[in-house]
Write an enzyme that holds these catalytic residues in place. Structure first.
Site, short mmCIF file in Angstrom:
data_model
loop_
_atom_site.label_atom_id
_atom_site.label_comp_id
_atom_site.label_asym_id
_atom_site.label_seq_id
_atom_site.Cartn_x
_atom_site.Cartn_y
_atom_site.Cartn_z
N GLU B 66 0.82 -1.22 0.00
CA GLU B 66 0.00 0.00 0.00
C GLU B 66 0.85 1.27 0.00
O GLU B 66 0.56 2.23 -0.70
CB GLU B 66 -0.95 0.02 1.20
N HIS B 135 -11.80 -4.84 8.86
CA HIS B 135 -12.31 -4.52 7.52
C HIS B 135 -13.55 -3.63 7.53
O HIS B 135 -14.21 -3.49 6.52
CB HIS B 135 -12.68 -5.81 6.77
#
Lengths: 344, 331
Positions: B66, B135
């Site tokens: 990322e 999440h």
């Protein structure tokens, strides 16, 4: 607390070509001039820090001049540079005027970042100098992206990314090596291994201290060079930049060097001995280059005096420029948070 | 219901995909990169089919890095491209927080205005799908804390379709948060739907008794609540913020000045949240207009639990909005 061992400058297997490279007098004087102006600029910066003209953090480049100067010889005006917070040398060698750098450190709006960045954040669009990045390792992904843009636009340009041995411990180093190799991007990674991540020795922070091996592990072409030898750095960087420019993927060049001063102005240097520093100073890149050039009969005392005078003039002008600079009006404080134009 | 011939029926997911496709067609500098955006078709299937249409150069699968691919997006934006970077979820964006905060949001300023970063980062946000505490969070309010970036939270199909192009035209970094519960939402949109503004809130339901200020998926809970309240004679105005930074306070202050009551519905946690910011701005800008204290309905301050009943209890719900407003009106 004293360091267990002295880190000696001699135990490295690197390219060292000082003795095999022939060089013209003109080139020799140019390289010497670049290194001396960095050294004197840093000395003046330290002095002005003491005089409280410059504030914040100040990281000086003494001892590492051969790296910035040698590498910049391999770059063209259209290339990009991403540097670290110890970047006065890179900025000077890249061609940002000393006056704009000094004014930046004074916090004046005539500075190369309008006084918004300071010593650690020198930026310059004209020379494609993308900072002055003070998060260790944080510049590597930027370099990967700049190179990606070049590749996607079919521009044959090199993005040259400087970082220290400390950055090699960051995840961003590993992510960036992988991405650059995976996408075969034109990045020239220059690792300035000065053996210390601030005060932590390389051997205390890395399980494998041969840093070129880490890059090679990502299938990045990698090599180590004697970073105290400006000619060796230049030769290695030119070869590397040529490969990168030809579209053959990224290149990792480890320049083995040493920082003569503390990490920053606050460093009391408890982590290394004076003897170690003195031993490395024997290999001072400026001193040894002068000796080499004198032995070759390429420069004289008169040449050196001339160089020193030129440098002294330039630095005096830079300080005068910074002193005469103006403070940005406080009303402008919130400028440059968002762009003042819209468009495509 | 008879469909208007000029209207097309599509999902939120398809609206986002159409926006990306339009951008790729209109501007050669635009490309999409992120984890599984290509061969997999996007973890929420948003980019399905785009690899076949535009090829791997412009629909670029990345490694699970990322920080590197967000940073590369910043670099590519400075280098003349118009990247759309997709991060799977807001929780994963924390792995790139250094690049977003320390680089994307600061370089224009640190460089004294020399280098702007025309980058768009899209990511999924929000709870309610039983995917637990790594999440499901709603951290868009966090990102709204940061000067130098813009934070968009499209709730409607029109915004899902129209905000991206405007974001790409913006010279500075824009983060777009797509609540993952909205991807399957279906509705109609004009066939020629295009770009929309990204700096104004919208009144989604006019009303006179109370103002509900919300954004993203909570908008629909607020609208449902307003319908229930209407049957009981309470006329709620519903404001969709659309953009959390810059915050369009004019719109909600004007509404509160009219209704004299405000409820903020925010899927983020209450402490230090965007709801706290809005409440503070109401105090600063409309204190003397208020007939009741400002109320907030936020996520309960727990990491999101897996079990369905617990997760639903943690999230703002229509029923809570209704009971809160009824209490406010009768106090």
């Amino acid at each position: 607390m004293s360091p267990e061992t002295i880190i000696k400058p001699t135990n490295t297997e690197t390219i060292s070509s000082q003795r095999i490279v022939s060089i013209s007098r003109e080139r020799a004087l140019h390289l010497l001039y670049q290194m001396i102006r960095i050294r004197r600029f840093e000395a003046k910066s330290a002095e002005l820090y003491g005089a409280m003209k410059i504030r914040g953090f100040l990281h000086l480049y003494d001892g590492e001049e051969a790296v910035a100067v040698g590498v910049m010889e391999a770059l063209r005006p259209e290339d990009a540079v991403v540097a670290t917070y110890r970047e006065h040398g890179h900025a000077l060698a890249r061609g940002i005027p000393a006056s704009a750098i000094m004014a930046e450190m004074y916090g004046k709006q005539e500075g190369c970042s309008r006084g918004r960045g300071g010593s650690m954040h020198l930026f310059d669009a004209k020379t494609r100098f993308y900072g002055g990045n003070a998060i260790v390792g944080g510049g590597l992904p930027l370099a990967v992206g700049l190179a990606l843009a070049d590749k996607m636009q079919g521009k044959r340009r090199v993005t040259c990314c400087f970082f220290g041995d400390g950055a090699v411990a960051e995840g961003e180093f590993h992510e960036s090596m992988n991405l650059a190799a995976l996408w075969q991007l034109p990045v020239l990674f220059i690792c300035e291994n000065n053996l210390y991540a601030m005060g932590t020795a390389l051997r205390l922070s890395q399980s494998v201290t041969d840093l070129a091996k880490k890059a090679a592990g990502y299938a990045v072409a990698a090599e180590a060079v004697d970073g105290m030898d400006v000619l060796a750095v230049e030769v290695a960087a030119k070869k590397a930049a040529e490969i990168v420019r030809a579209g053959e993927g990224p290149y990792f060049l480890e320049c083995r060097t040493y920082r003569f001063r503390g990490h920053s102005a606050f460093d009391t240097e408890l982590y290394r001995t004076k003897a170690e520093v003195e031993e490395w100073k024997e290999r001072d890149p400026i001193k040894t280059f002068i000796e080499h050039l004198k032995n070759q009969g390429l420069v004289s005392e008169m040449d050196l005096n001339e160089l020193e005078r030129k440098v002294a003039d330039e630095i005096k002008e830079a300080v005068d420029f910074a002193e005469a600079g103006t403070w940005e009006p406080v009303e402008d404080l919130t400028r440059f948070v968002y762009s003042e134009w819209r468009g495509v | 219901m008879k469909e208007n011939p000029q209207m097309i029926r599509l999902t939120y997911r398809e609206a986002v995909r159409e926006a990306i496709r339009e951008a790729l067609r209109k501007d050669d500098r635009v490309f999409l990169m992120g984890e599984d955006v290509g061969r997999y078709g996007g973890c929420f299937a948003v980019s399905k089919g785009l690899l076949q249409e535009f090829g791997p150069e412009r629909i670029r699968d990345t490694p699970l890095s990322e920080s590197a691919f967000v940073g590369a997006g910043i670099g590519a934006a400075m280098g003349g491209m118009r990247p759309i970077v997709e991060i799977m979820t807001v929780n994963f964006s924390l792995l790139a927080a250094d690049q977003i905060l320390n680089n994307a949001a600061t370089i224009l300023h640190m460089s004294g205005g020399q280098f702007n970063i025309p980058l768009v980062i899209r990511m999924a946000t929000g709870g309610g799908r039983q995917v637990a505490a790594q999440h499901s969070h709603s951290l868009e309010g966090w990102y709204a804390h940061i000067p130098g970036i813009k934070v968009l939270t499209p709730a409607t199909l029109e915004d899902a379709r129209g905000m991206l192009w405007t974001a790409l035209e913006d010279p500075d970094p824009v983060l777009i948060f797509e609540n993952s519960n909205l991807y399957n939402m279906e509705g109609q949109l004009p066939a020629d739907a295009g770009p929309v503004d990204i700096d104004r809130a919208r009144v989604r339901r006019p009303g006179s008794d109370v103002t509900i200020i919300t954004y993203s998926a909570s908008l629909f809970k607020a609208l449902d609540a307003a319908e229930i309240l209407a049957r009981e004679g309470i006329d709620a105005e519903v404001i969709d913020l659309r953009t959390l930074r810059p915050l369009d306070q004019e719109t909600f202050l004007a509404s509160v000045t009219k209704t004299h009551r405000a409820v903020i519905v925010d899927e983020g946690w209450r402490s230090g949240s965007i709801s706290a910011e809005i409440a503070a701005r109401i105090m600063e800008g409309a204190f003397y207009e208020l007939d009741a204290p400002v109320e907030r309905i936020c996520s309960v301050e727990v990491p999101m639990p897996y079990a369905k009943h617990l997760e639903q209890a943690a999230l703002p719900q229509t029923e809570t909005i209704v009971t809160t407003i009824k209490r406010m009106m009768h106090s």
